[in-house]
Design an enzyme around this catalytic site. Structure first.
Site, mmCIF file in Angstrom:
data_model
loop_
_atom_site.group_PDB
_atom_site.id
_atom_site.type_symbol
_atom_site.label_atom_id
_atom_site.label_comp_id
_atom_site.label_asym_id
_atom_site.label_seq_id
_atom_site.Cartn_x
_atom_site.Cartn_y
_atom_site.Cartn_z
ATOM 1 N N ARG A 1 13.040 64.014 21.237
ATOM 2 C CA ARG A 1 12.629 63.181 22.373
ATOM 3 C C ARG A 1 13.877 62.865 23.160
ATOM 4 O O ARG A 1 14.965 62.720 22.563
ATOM 5 C CB ARG A 1 12.032 61.851 21.894
ATOM 6 C CG ARG A 1 10.715 61.992 21.193
ATOM 7 C CD ARG A 1 10.098 60.624 20.988
ATOM 8 N NE ARG A 1 8.924 60.721 20.144
ATOM 9 C CZ ARG A 1 7.863 59.931 20.249
ATOM 10 N NH1 ARG A 1 7.825 58.974 21.150
ATOM 11 N NH2 ARG A 1 6.836 60.080 19.450
ATOM 12 N N CYS A 2 13.713 62.692 24.452
ATOM 13 C CA CYS A 2 14.862 62.239 25.253
ATOM 14 C C CYS A 2 15.329 60.894 24.734
ATOM 15 O O CYS A 2 16.480 60.522 24.903
ATOM 16 C CB CYS A 2 14.472 62.062 26.709
ATOM 17 S SG CYS A 2 13.878 63.553 27.433
ATOM 18 N N THR A 3 14.394 60.164 24.125
ATOM 19 C CA THR A 3 14.699 58.814 23.651
ATOM 20 C C THR A 3 15.128 58.787 22.176
ATOM 21 O O THR A 3 15.303 57.704 21.612
ATOM 22 C CB THR A 3 13.457 57.917 23.824
ATOM 23 O OG1 THR A 3 12.336 58.599 23.230
ATOM 24 C CG2 THR A 3 13.159 57.621 25.281
#
Ligand code: UN1
Length: 520
Positions: free
Chosen positions: A289-291
């Protein structure tokens, strides 16, 4: 799960018609590379141009369609996604290896986004503003921007496109989408549902293809003036290229780029809560995830105890087929991601680093995992990694790795923790585990990331808060929530003079002057 291959060789959806190209692109099931999920073809530059032209031709009529009518089609789309939630989630899991529960969550994010924006069709508020002269009225209107070109990534191939297209369409823009080459089937079904929702021909167009070819053609067309607004979710390097092209053309793109998201575990944290948060932030979605968590920052007093527990808990996680709900994570999205993960392990891990879980690459190819039920031969599975003794000087500290690879840093005081949380230059997500309100206050004030969690994972943003980052993570543009309307509309100021004479602003006003001769 159906093992049917979508074999239609389409390269694009232009003006309501599917068209074909010649160079094949194939998306594979990353849990079993023998399973071909979809065979499409690449859109060449002419086809991308045709898609942009089709969006241009449809624009005027769409922009003049009443906003509640436009939003009605988003409502249809949301309902169709809801009716097909199970099927779409299965496609997602098969095509990008996301655990089924997470795929269902991602499809829910599409529905949430539609639900949020349906009523925006009845708002899109402008203002009535008082004029400084009599018999004159001032107004502001939100106008659509025009043709919106959008390139999205493979890790959230349904939710992230919705963050862009749902508000863009409600606001009256027409769209051209280049979905990820790793998620062709997902994009195909998404487009079919868009079509069934009733959008007129040319309002929503799609081009398939790889980044260096179709994506590059897309970027070239910015200089040809084919797009009025660009949205991009992907790497910082490509984001910079797009930003340059948009800058040359005086446009502001919406860029959602990488992250090296920090998570601080303070000395007063609830340790069990923090352990759960760290493990999901690190290895949920296989760290793709980008996060996802990049730098785990632990207070020196609890460091040894925390690492011991973290390693024990991580060793117990199950990895394997994404359809088995007991598995914490499945394969990496594609072979490309697996290779890049291995390169990171080979190049970024230095002599002074310590890997308490072992150096975890491709499972079944020199390394194993105790709780594994996947097909090691044909799947792109990889082991999790924690890299200890990382310092802010190491290149692994400030390089986005996008996979199950997490740095661990030890800190002495809060100022050092904040430096570690910010100095890598990314600024997407962040988190802190602590029970001290003063510490939370300091963290909220000093963190440079666009998103922060307190006593929760770095991942899992909800669909109605602004999503996006700063520094290397983006140009400050935000997706999601009401604020995104600013990305997809431009303000129009209108002066309406009914006085029947020329009234000049600042000059023909009736301000009462003070007594200029008065001196105290
Ligand atoms: C992304 O990885 O690009 O906040 C999106 C989250 C998800 C979306 C991630 N809701 O983790």
């Amino acid at each position: 799960m159906s093992s049917k291959t979508i074999d239609n060789r389409y390269s694009a959806f232009v003006n309501g018609e599917w068209i074909k190209g010649s160079k094949e692109i194939i998306s594979l099931n990353p849990a079993d590379r023998r399973d071909q999920v979809a065979i499409f073809t690449e859109a060449d530059k002419d086809q991308v141009r045709a898609a942009a032209d089709s969006a241009r031709s449809a624009y005027k009529k769409w922009a003049n369609t009443p906003a509640p009518v436009r939003a009605g089609m988003i409502q249809n789309f949301g309902r169709l996604v809801e009716q097909n939630k199970l099927a779409l989630s299965k496609v997602l899991t098969r095509e990008i290896g996301k655990p089924f529960r997470e795929s269902m969550g991602e499809v829910q994010e599409v529905i949430d986004t539609c639900n949020f924006f349906i009523s925006e069709g009845r708002r899109l508020y402008g203002q009535t503003v008082p004029s400084e002269m009599p018999n004159k009225e001032l107004f502001t209107y939100r106008r659509p921007i025009g043709v919106f070109g959008c390139i999205t990534a493979c890790n959230f191939p349904a939710a992230v496109p919705s963050w862009y297209f749902v508000p863009a369409l409600v606001a009256g823009n027409t769209c051209v989408w280049k979905p990820s080459e790793d998620a062709l089937a997902t994009a195909y079904y998404y487009t079919e549902l868009m079509q069934k929702a009733g959008f007129p021909q040319g309002v929503f167009n799609v081009v398939f293809g790889n980044g260096p070819t179709t994506g590059a053609a897309f970027i070239d067309l910015i200089d040809e003036g084919k797009f009025d607004k660009i949205g991009f979710t992907g790497s910082t390097a490509i984001g910079k290229r797009i930003g340059e092209a948009c800058g040359r053309n005086l446009q502001t793109p919406c860029l959602e780029l990488g992250g090296k998201n920090p998570l601080i575990v303070a000395e007063d944290a609830n340790i069990d809560l923090a352990l759960d948060g760290v493990i999901f932030s690190s290895f949920g979605t296989a760290g793709q995830r980008c996060t996802s968590l990049g730098n785990l920052i632990i207070h020196h007093k609890i460091y040894d105890n925390f690492i011991t527990k973290l390693v024990a808990k991580t060793k117990a996680i199950k990895i394997g087929v994404p359809t088995n709900e007991k598995n914490f994570y499945g394969p990496l999205i594609s072979e490309r991601f697996l290779r890049s993960h291995e390169t990171h392990l080979a190049k970024l891990v230095e002599k002074h680093h310590e890997l308490p879980l072992g150096k975890g690459g491709h499972i079944g190819h020199g390394v194993n995992w105790e709780h594994f039920d996947g097909d090691a031969e044909n799947g792109f599975y990889t082991r999790p990694n924690f890299v200890l003794n990382v310092s802010m000087k190491d290149s692994i500290y400030s390089t986005e790795t996008f996979g199950p690879l997490v740095n661990v840093l030890k800190y002495q005081d809060d100022d050092e923790a904040m430096a570690m949380a910010n100095n890598h230059g990314y600024g997407l997500s962040s988190a802190i585990y602590t029970s001290d309100p003063q510490r939370i206050y300091k963290f909220k004030n000093e963190i440079t990331a666009g998103m922060s969690s307190i006593n929760n994972s770095t991942t899992g943003a909800e669909a109605h808060l602004p999503f996006g980052g700063n520094g290397k993570s983006g140009n400050g543009g935000r997706q999601s929530g009401i604020w995104v309307v600013d990305q997809f509309t431009k303000w129009h100021s209108v002066n309406w003079d009914m006085s029947g004479k020329l009234q000049l602003a600042q000059m023909d006003t009736e301000y009462v002057e003070p007594d200029m001769n008065y001196r105290f």
